[in-house]
Design a protein around this motif. Structure first.
Motif, mmCIF file in Angstrom:
data_model
loop_
_atom_site.group_PDB
_atom_site.id
_atom_site.type_symbol
_atom_site.label_atom_id
_atom_site.label_comp_id
_atom_site.label_asym_id
_atom_site.label_seq_id
_atom_site.Cartn_x
_atom_site.Cartn_y
_atom_site.Cartn_z
ATOM 1 N N ILE A 118 0.835 -1.206 0.000
ATOM 2 C CA ILE A 118 0.000 0.000 0.000
ATOM 3 C C ILE A 118 0.866 1.252 0.000
ATOM 4 C CG2 ILE A 118 -1.650 1.344 1.370
ATOM 5 C CD1 ILE A 118 -2.814 -1.403 2.293
ATOM 6 N N ALA A 119 1.911 1.249 0.839
ATOM 7 C CA ALA A 119 2.794 2.416 0.903
ATOM 8 C C ALA A 119 3.511 2.638 -0.430
ATOM 9 C CB ALA A 119 3.812 2.240 2.028
ATOM 10 N N ALA A 120 4.055 1.564 -0.989
ATOM 11 C CA ALA A 120 4.758 1.689 -2.270
ATOM 12 C C ALA A 120 3.803 2.073 -3.395
ATOM 13 C CB ALA A 120 5.460 0.370 -2.605
ATOM 14 N N GLY A 121 2.606 1.462 -3.412
ATOM 15 C CA GLY A 121 1.630 1.759 -4.458
ATOM 16 C C GLY A 121 1.149 3.197 -4.410
ATOM 17 N N CYS A 122 0.851 3.693 -3.220
ATOM 18 C CA CYS A 122 0.393 5.085 -3.085
ATOM 19 C C CYS A 122 1.504 6.068 -3.427
ATOM 20 C CB CYS A 122 -0.121 5.334 -1.670
ATOM 21 S SG CYS A 122 -1.685 4.506 -1.292
ATOM 22 N N THR A 123 2.743 5.742 -3.053
ATOM 23 C CA THR A 123 3.873 6.618 -3.374
ATOM 24 C C THR A 123 4.088 6.692 -4.880
ATOM 25 O OG1 THR A 123 4.950 6.052 -1.279
ATOM 26 C CG2 THR A 123 6.330 7.023 -3.003
ATOM 27 N N LEU A 124 4.124 5.539 -5.532
ATOM 28 C CA LEU A 124 4.285 5.523 -6.986
ATOM 29 C C LEU A 124 3.084 6.165 -7.681
ATOM 30 C CD1 LEU A 124 5.742 1.927 -7.470
ATOM 31 C CD2 LEU A 124 6.959 4.089 -7.756
ATOM 32 N N GLY A 125 1.881 5.925 -7.137
ATOM 33 C CA GLY A 125 0.682 6.542 -7.702
ATOM 34 C C GLY A 125 0.743 8.060 -7.645
ATOM 35 N N THR A 126 1.244 8.589 -6.529
ATOM 36 C CA THR A 126 1.389 10.043 -6.391
ATOM 37 C C THR A 126 2.404 10.582 -7.394
ATOM 38 O OG1 THR A 126 0.876 9.875 -4.028
ATOM 39 C CG2 THR A 126 1.948 11.901 -4.783
ATOM 40 N N LEU A 127 3.505 9.852 -7.563
ATOM 41 C CA LEU A 127 4.551 10.305 -8.489
ATOM 42 C C LEU A 127 4.068 10.287 -9.942
ATOM 43 C CD1 LEU A 127 7.674 8.482 -6.968
ATOM 44 C CD2 LEU A 127 7.127 10.919 -6.826
ATOM 45 N N PHE A 128 3.326 9.250 -10.310
ATOM 46 C CA PHE A 128 2.909 9.099 -11.700
ATOM 47 C C PHE A 128 1.562 9.750 -12.012
ATOM 48 C CE2 PHE A 128 5.984 5.569 -11.458
ATOM 49 C CZ PHE A 128 6.734 5.843 -12.587
ATOM 50 N N SER A 129 0.834 10.199 -11.006
ATOM 51 C CA SER A 129 -0.477 10.803 -11.263
ATOM 52 C C SER A 129 -0.359 12.082 -12.084
ATOM 53 C CB SER A 129 -1.202 11.082 -9.943
ATOM 54 O OG SER A 129 -0.456 11.964 -9.135
ATOM 55 N N LYS A 130 0.734 12.836 -11.902
ATOM 56 C CA LYS A 130 0.936 14.052 -12.693
ATOM 57 C C LYS A 130 1.030 13.721 -14.176
ATOM 58 C CE LYS A 130 1.843 18.339 -13.694
ATOM 59 N NZ LYS A 130 0.738 19.338 -13.692
ATOM 60 N N LEU A 131 1.820 12.697 -14.518
ATOM 61 C CA LEU A 131 1.923 12.276 -15.916
ATOM 62 C C LEU A 131 0.582 11.782 -16.438
ATOM 63 C CD1 LEU A 131 5.338 10.350 -15.858
ATOM 64 C CD2 LEU A 131 4.888 12.606 -16.829
ATOM 65 N N PHE A 132 -0.140 11.062 -15.583
ATOM 66 C CA PHE A 132 -1.467 10.551 -15.950
ATOM 67 C C PHE A 132 -2.415 11.704 -16.256
ATOM 68 C CE2 PHE A 132 -5.712 8.941 -14.905
ATOM 69 C CZ PHE A 132 -5.741 7.763 -15.637
ATOM 70 N N PHE A 133 -2.414 12.725 -15.403
ATOM 71 C CA PHE A 133 -3.287 13.889 -15.605
ATOM 72 C C PHE A 133 -2.909 14.648 -16.877
ATOM 73 C CE2 PHE A 133 -4.128 14.348 -10.760
ATOM 74 C CZ PHE A 133 -5.018 13.284 -10.828
ATOM 75 N N MET A 134 -1.611 14.760 -17.151
ATOM 76 C CA MET A 134 -1.170 15.458 -18.361
ATOM 77 C C MET A 134 -1.633 14.720 -19.620
ATOM 78 S SD MET A 134 2.718 16.495 -17.186
ATOM 79 C CE MET A 134 3.192 17.039 -18.829
ATOM 80 N N ALA A 135 -1.508 13.399 -19.593
ATOM 81 C CA ALA A 135 -1.950 12.605 -20.747
ATOM 82 C C ALA A 135 -3.460 12.709 -20.931
ATOM 83 C CB ALA A 135 -1.542 11.146 -20.560
ATOM 84 N N LEU A 136 -4.215 12.653 -19.831
ATOM 85 C CA LEU A 136 -5.672 12.778 -19.914
ATOM 86 C C LEU A 136 -6.078 14.146 -20.441
ATOM 87 C CD1 LEU A 136 -7.415 11.127 -16.823
ATOM 88 C CD2 LEU A 136 -7.642 10.537 -19.226
ATOM 89 N N ALA A 137 -5.415 15.192 -19.977
ATOM 90 C CA ALA A 137 -5.729 16.548 -20.439
ATOM 91 C C ALA A 137 -5.515 16.669 -21.942
ATOM 92 C CB ALA A 137 -4.868 17.563 -19.686
ATOM 93 N N GLU A 138 -4.463 16.015 -22.432
ATOM 94 C CA GLU A 138 -4.194 16.043 -23.872
ATOM 95 C C GLU A 138 -5.277 15.302 -24.643
ATOM 96 O OE1 GLU A 138 -2.343 16.930 -27.419
ATOM 97 O OE2 GLU A 138 -1.872 17.714 -25.407
ATOM 98 N N LEU A 139 -5.698 14.147 -24.132
ATOM 99 C CA LEU A 139 -6.739 13.365 -24.804
ATOM 100 C C LEU A 139 -8.095 14.055 -24.746
ATOM 101 C CD1 LEU A 139 -5.771 9.768 -23.604
ATOM 102 C CD2 LEU A 139 -5.450 10.732 -25.874
ATOM 103 N N LEU A 140 -8.385 14.700 -23.607
ATOM 104 C CA LEU A 140 -9.656 15.416 -23.457
ATOM 105 C C LEU A 140 -9.639 16.767 -24.158
ATOM 106 C CD1 LEU A 140 -10.421 14.677 -19.686
ATOM 107 C CD2 LEU A 140 -11.637 13.764 -21.658
ATOM 108 N N GLN A 141 -8.451 17.206 -24.569
ATOM 109 C CA GLN A 141 -8.272 18.480 -25.257
ATOM 110 C C GLN A 141 -8.826 19.646 -24.449
ATOM 111 O OE1 GLN A 141 -10.027 17.844 -29.146
ATOM 112 N NE2 GLN A 141 -8.267 16.673 -29.859
ATOM 113 N N VAL A 142 -8.486 19.665 -23.158
ATOM 114 C CA VAL A 142 -8.914 20.762 -22.290
ATOM 115 C C VAL A 142 -7.924 21.907 -22.419
ATOM 116 C CG1 VAL A 142 -10.080 19.239 -20.668
ATOM 117 C CG2 VAL A 142 -7.680 19.779 -20.306
#
Length: 642
Positions: A118-142
């Motif tokens: 859980i600790a490792a997953g949440c830490t990695l999730g926090t680190l990679f969520s920014k990249l995830f949000f950037m990719a989603l923003a590009e796909l959603l064309q916001v």
């Protein structure tokens, strides 16, 4: 030494067994947290991000899928670990540990792994969520990027949810441990195995089920695919189960009866051990094969839809822009000169145009229940003008008194008119008595749905009929091909905005549908990749667990082989062959299942799906090869202790 210290020591000593489970669990937690961060993101909840709502609902469905999958995966892993530790538990019991103390020790171990995951997953999730949000923003064309936030609600749901999941599975595992006697636990790894047996009838049933399922999938059509989907799936699943539990053993025993093959090099040892391994691993190989087929079919279908969106739209919308209006002429704002001028202001060029006038009639179609439907009568020259430049098709020539039906939908096998049928219309309607030359498929104009079925006529017959028609029976059409049409959304919307509401309802364009479909398919592919990779890691981890549950038995067997002169190089060769078969047989079987699923899918679509499907299978095979190399390396490292 306290129980907590003993639990940590056990984890450290058995880390080679726990590593795959830990990584798979960590990845599950990471994906769950990233999705939850988007679902509970303040900007998404408040509606500040355009088009995010439909993505949010898709991710909620994925969250439930992750939880259900994680439950069964962790449950399987927990029982697999305990199976390898029966001797250890027997020794602890012999040394005076009570059942409650052993349960406490197992609880501490599972809790430690859960907290680490859980600790490792949440830490990695926090680190990679920014990249995830950037990719989603590009796909959603916001216009504005999605803000990076550590969402407390997502963190709480992820940590609490997965800890409760691990705890519940631990309790289920402890109940499943039962109350085995000490002597049974100590001798668990030394129980003699009976020679695996196979049934010829069940092996034949596997062949029949798989052959029948494959045959139906190969020959199905768009009209039948929904009806045959469940029967084909059932047949293939049953056939796969008996393929591993019965047919695999029968095949290996057949190889044992081939002296020229069996007694060459180390094949005797490899095949003799595989007979037992295939029988012991039949269920897990069956599960992984089905899981591989699901991964390949789902991933392949999504990728095909993503890549095929453009081709499908070119079929559905033959022209980039189409406009139909009752009467003999379209509104002035949709005439070629005005359209070219309007689009040129936005830097879009008109590369082709077509104008025509058709006649609306009510004709009887040969449907399962004969019914009157509107058709549009058009001269054959209009079809030739529209289709020849785009597709290089040959010209259609229709004799006087004849007609040819054009079904706008490709891939449908229903025959509305056979060659020689006579066109029957409502009383007083034009076109009655035409001798039909059969039908062809594929739209060639962006016609409204109610008049998208076309009857082509001889040019002379049509012109004579058109002059006698009143205005209310005529339909004017103007179509335009533009370049670059994929980037012309703003220009097309500007052109459409100059029409009245009633006129806009008769306006059709390829661009807006393309952008919507591209966005939807891109998002589906993007989200689905993570789920597919999670399933892939879990399927590989299951094979990893199974291999390491048999490690002690294999070490004992190979120790005996070294005593009779088998070299370590030969043992490595035997082990590599066996691990390779265990890892790649499910990929092969799942790939064959997926190939027939792709064939069924291609039967329903207007384009070939093979190049996309083969790419997905190749990627999956390469990933499995990478997992195999890592597993073999870890396994060989343990074998060096012989």
């Amino acid at each position: 030494m306290t129980f907590r210290q003993l639990a940590l020591k056990n984890i450290q000593g058995n880390w080679h067994r726990y590593i795959a489970f830990f990584l798979s669990s960590t990845f599950s937690v990471m994906i769950f947290y990233i999705y939850a961060s988007f679902i509970f993101h303040p900007d998404v909840v408040n509606g500040a991000i355009q088009a995010a709502d439909k993505v949010r609902h898709g991710m909620i469905a994925c969250e439930f899928l992750i939880v259900m999958f994680s439950f069964f995966f962790v449950l399987y892993a927990s029982f697999a670990f305990l199976k390898t530790r029966k001797k250890e538990i027997g020794l602890l019991t012999l040394l005076g540990m009570t059942r409650s103390q052993i349960n406490k020790l197992v609880l501490y171990e599972n809790a430690a792994i859960a907290l680490l995951s859980i600790a490792a997953g949440c830490t990695l999730g926090t680190l990679f969520s920014k990249l995830f949000f950037m990719a989603l923003a590009e796909l959603l064309q916001v216009d504005n990027p999605i803000r990076f936030l550590i969402v407390p609600q997502a963190l709480l749901y992820t940590a609490a949810g997965f800890f409760l999941l691990f705890l519940a599975i631990t309790l289920i595992t402890l109940i499943g441990m039962g109350r085995n006697q000490v002597i049974e636990l100590l001798k668990a790894s030394k129980q003699p195995k009976t020679m695996p047996a196979s049934s010829g009838w069940l092996a034949a049933l596997a062949v029949v089920c798989l052959g029948t399922g494959y045959g139906i999938a190969y020959t199905t059509s768009a009209n039948m695919i929904v009806l045959v989907m469940l029967p084909v799936t059932g047949l293939v699943v049953v056939g796969t189960y008996f393929l591993f539990t019965q047919a695999s053993v029968a095949i290996l025993k057949r190889l044992q009866r081939m002296p020229g093959f069996y007694y060459r090099s180390t094949r005797l040892i490899t095949i003799a051990q595989l007979v037992f391994k295939m029988k012991d691993n039949a269920r897990i190989l069956f599960v992984v094969s089905v899981l591989s087929a699901v991964i390949l079919t789902a991933s392949g279908s999504v990728y095909m839809f993503y890549q095929g969106a453009r081709e499908q739209l070119l079929d559905t919308f033959p022209q980039s822009i189409g406009y139909a209006e009752p009467g003999s002429a379209v509104t002035p704002s949709m005439r070629p000169e005005q359209v070219q001028r309007s689009l040129a202001e936005s830097g879009v060029q008109v590369t082709g145009s077509i104008e025509t006038v058709g006649i609306v009639a009510s004709a009887e179609l040969n449907t399962p229940g004969p019914r009157m439907s509107k058709v549009l009568l058009l001269p054959a020259d209009v079809y030739n003008e529209a289709v020849e430049p785009a597709k290089g098709a040959g010209r259609i020539a229709i004799e006087p008194g004849h007609g040819l039906f054009v079904n706008p939908y490709r891939g449908t096998e229903f025959v509305y008119f056979k060659k020689g049928d006579i066109l029957t219309t409502a009383e007083g309607e034009p076109g009655a008595g035409l001798q039909m030359d059969g039908q062809i498929s594929g739209a060639f104009l962006n016609l409204p749905y109610e008049t998208n079925r076309v009857v082509l006529m001889n040019d002379g017959d049509f012109q004579a009929l058109l002059t006698a028609m009143p205005e209310e029976k005529k339909l004017a059409y103007a179509g335009y091909e533009i370049a670059p049409w994929e980037q012309s959304g703003a220009a097309v919307n500007e052109l459409k905005s100059r029409l009245t509401k009633a006129q806009a309802d008769r306006f059709s364009d390829r661009v807006s549908s393309y952008l919507e479909m591209k966005q939807f398919s891109s998002l589906t592919l993007f989200i689905g990749v993570f789920i597919s990779f999670l399933f892939f890691m879990a399927s590989g981890s299951m094979l990893y667990f199974k291999l390491f549950t048999e490690l002690q038995d294999d070490q004992a067997q190979y120790r005996s082989l070294t005593r009779i002169g088998v070299s370590m190089q030969e043992i490595r060769s035997i082990t590599s062959a066996q691990i390779g078969i265990i890892f790649f047989i499910p990929v092969l079987v799942g790939g064959v299942h997926a190939a027939f699923a792709y064939k069924a899918l291609s039967n329903t679509m207007a384009f070939s799906v093979w190049k996309y499907g083969l790419l997905i299978v190749l990627i999956y095979a390469v990933m499995q090869l990478f997992y195999f190399l890592l597993t073999r390396r870890a396994y060989m490292k343990q074998m060096k202790r012989l």
